[in-house]
Every structure is written in structure tokens, then in C-alpha cells.
Scaffold this active site. Structure first.
Site, mmCIF file in Angstrom:
data_model
loop_
_atom_site.group_PDB
_atom_site.id
_atom_site.type_symbol
_atom_site.label_atom_id
_atom_site.label_comp_id
_atom_site.label_asym_id
_atom_site.label_seq_id
_atom_site.Cartn_x
_atom_site.Cartn_y
_atom_site.Cartn_z
ATOM 1 C CG HIS A 226 0.942 -21.408 28.766
ATOM 2 N ND1 HIS A 226 1.035 -21.167 27.423
ATOM 3 C CD2 HIS A 226 0.458 -20.260 29.325
ATOM 4 C CE1 HIS A 226 0.637 -19.937 27.170
ATOM 5 N NE2 HIS A 226 0.290 -19.364 28.306
ATOM 6 C CG HIS B 12 2.106 -20.908 23.687
ATOM 7 N ND1 HIS B 12 1.213 -21.748 24.303
ATOM 8 C CD2 HIS B 12 1.398 -20.243 22.745
ATOM 9 C CE1 HIS B 12 0.018 -21.617 23.770
ATOM 10 N NE2 HIS B 12 0.092 -20.705 22.827
HETATM 11 S S1 FES Z 1 0.483 -24.584 26.178
HETATM 12 FE FE1 FES Z 1 2.496 -25.188 26.627
HETATM 13 S S2 FES Z 1 3.647 -23.391 26.512
HETATM 14 FE FE2 FES Z 1 1.644 -22.771 26.054
#
Ligand code: FES
Length: 212
Positions: free
Chosen positions: A114, A141
Site C-alpha cells: 500500500h 492501515h
Molecule cells: S501502508 Fe500498509 S496498509 Fe497502508
């Protein structure tokens, strides 16, 4: 005399024209250089492709020996770059892509797909949401990856599985990292790309020193 003055003026005009032309040419050259210099290197590499570039070889890195491993206790190592962390885990059950006698040893990048946070390993029973799975969890997140199945995304914002480190086990039980599988390592090349070779190409001085 009057004609001489006319010729002189004409020559002057001509010189001025040539100077103008030169100036325009140099200006164009300067602008083109700036555009080229600021062009996205990755885009250029994408167009060229690996075939036309000298790609560094994947390093072969000894991580540990199978005898050093305890079930569900991860071993951290950096690969293929000195700045890219991974976890090697003996899961204690046969899993897709697992190596070793029991095909239960896997390794994945710790860089969340992500936004690049570091994922943690939550063994079976330690994750409230997926108590019957081995989980790689991103606390930034709440990203959940399935360590029992190629680090596929189970929940949260990550758009892709974690890249898997390709492992090799020799006859002495030494475990080596020999390559990195797609998708790409976060932050170096475009998300979702399987052109992991560019990680090596763009950071040759950071490639780990192979021991195999
Ligand atoms: S950086 Fe891993 S879920 Fe957002």
C-alpha cells in the site's frame, strides 16, 4: 559610396539573421536538454526493456540453515537490496511455494504494497480477524496478507500481494535467497509491475553481497 553603405547594411542584416538563427538553435537545444534530463528515468527504462540493458544478476544470499529455524519464528534478512527487508518463516505445514523437506518454508518482503510500511508476522491464533491463518499484518492501515497462501491480500488497502523471495535449499540444508518474485518491491518501480529487475538496475550499489 551610397551603394557601399547599402552592401554594408545588407551584410549586417545577414549577420543579424544568422545570429538569430544560432540563438534559436541554442535555445531549442537547451530546452531539449532540460526536458530530457528531467524525463522519468523509469519510463525510459520501461521503453528500453531489460533485453537492451545490462541487468545485474540476482544475488544468491545464504540466509540460514533449516536447523536454525523454529516453527513460526521469523528470521529477518535484507534482499535483494541492502535496504529491502524480508521475513523467512517456517510455517510448520505445507504451503504453496514452500521449500524444504516439508515444503513449509517461505519468505516475503516486509514492505507493504500500500504505502511501504513494514509488515509484522502474526502466527495462527494471534490475529483476531483471521485466527486460523498465519498473517502478515501492516499496522499502518490494517492491511492483512495471507502468509499461508503466497501473501495474498485478505483485507485492507494493499492492492497487491507481498513479493515472495524465491528460495533454494541445498543438500546441507542451507537456505538461499536466489530471486525476488513479482509484484514489484514497493517504492522502486511502478505498483503492480512484475519488472523487479529494475530494482537491481536502479540501485546497483545497494545489491546485497551474495554468499552462494
Ligand atoms: S501502508 Fe500498509 S496498509 Fe497502508
Amino acid at each position: 559610396m551610397a551603394e557601399e553603405g547599402g552592401v554594408f547594411k545588407k551584410n549586417k542584416d545577414k549577420e543579424k539573421e544568422v545570429d538569430e538563427g544560432r540563438r534559436t538553435f541554442l535555445k531549442t537545444l537547451a530546452v531539449s536538454s532540460v526536458i530530457l534530463a528531467s524525463a522519468d528515468l523509469l519510463s525510459i527504462l520501461r521503453v528500453l526493456g531489460p533485453a537492451k540493458l545490462k541487468i545485474p544478476k540476482w544475488p544468491k544470499l545464504k540466509i540460514c540453515n533449516v536447523k536454525d529455524l523454529k516453527p513460526k519464528v521469523p528470521v529477518e534478512f535484507n534482499y535483494p537490496l541492502t535496504i529491502t527487508p524480508n521475513l523467512l518463516i517456517k510455517l510448520g505445514k505445507k504451503v504453496p511455494g514452500g521449500v524444504g523437506l516439508d515444503q513449509d518454508i517461505v519468505a516475503y518482503s516486509r514492505l507493504c504494497q500500500h504505502l511501504g510500511c513494514i509488515v509484522e508476522f502474526l502466527p495462527e491464533g494471534k490475529c483476531d480477524k483471521y485466527p486460523d491463518r498465519d498473517i502478515l499484518y501492516c499496522p499502518c492501515h490494517a492491511g492483512y496478507y495471507d502468509a499461508d497462501d503466497k501473501a495474498k491480500v485478505l483485507a485492507g488497502p494493499p492492492p497487491y500481494p507481498l513479493p515472495q523471495v524465491i528460495l533454494d535449499v541445498d543438500e546441507n540444508g542451507d537456505i538461499y535467497a536466489v530471486k525476488m518474485g513479482p509484484p514489484v518491491i514497493y517504492g522502486v518501480t511502478p505498483k503492480g509491475s512484475d519488472e523487479v529487475w529494475r530494482d537491481l538496475l536502479l540501485a546497483p550499489t545497494k545489491i546485497v553481497k551474495g554468499t552462494g
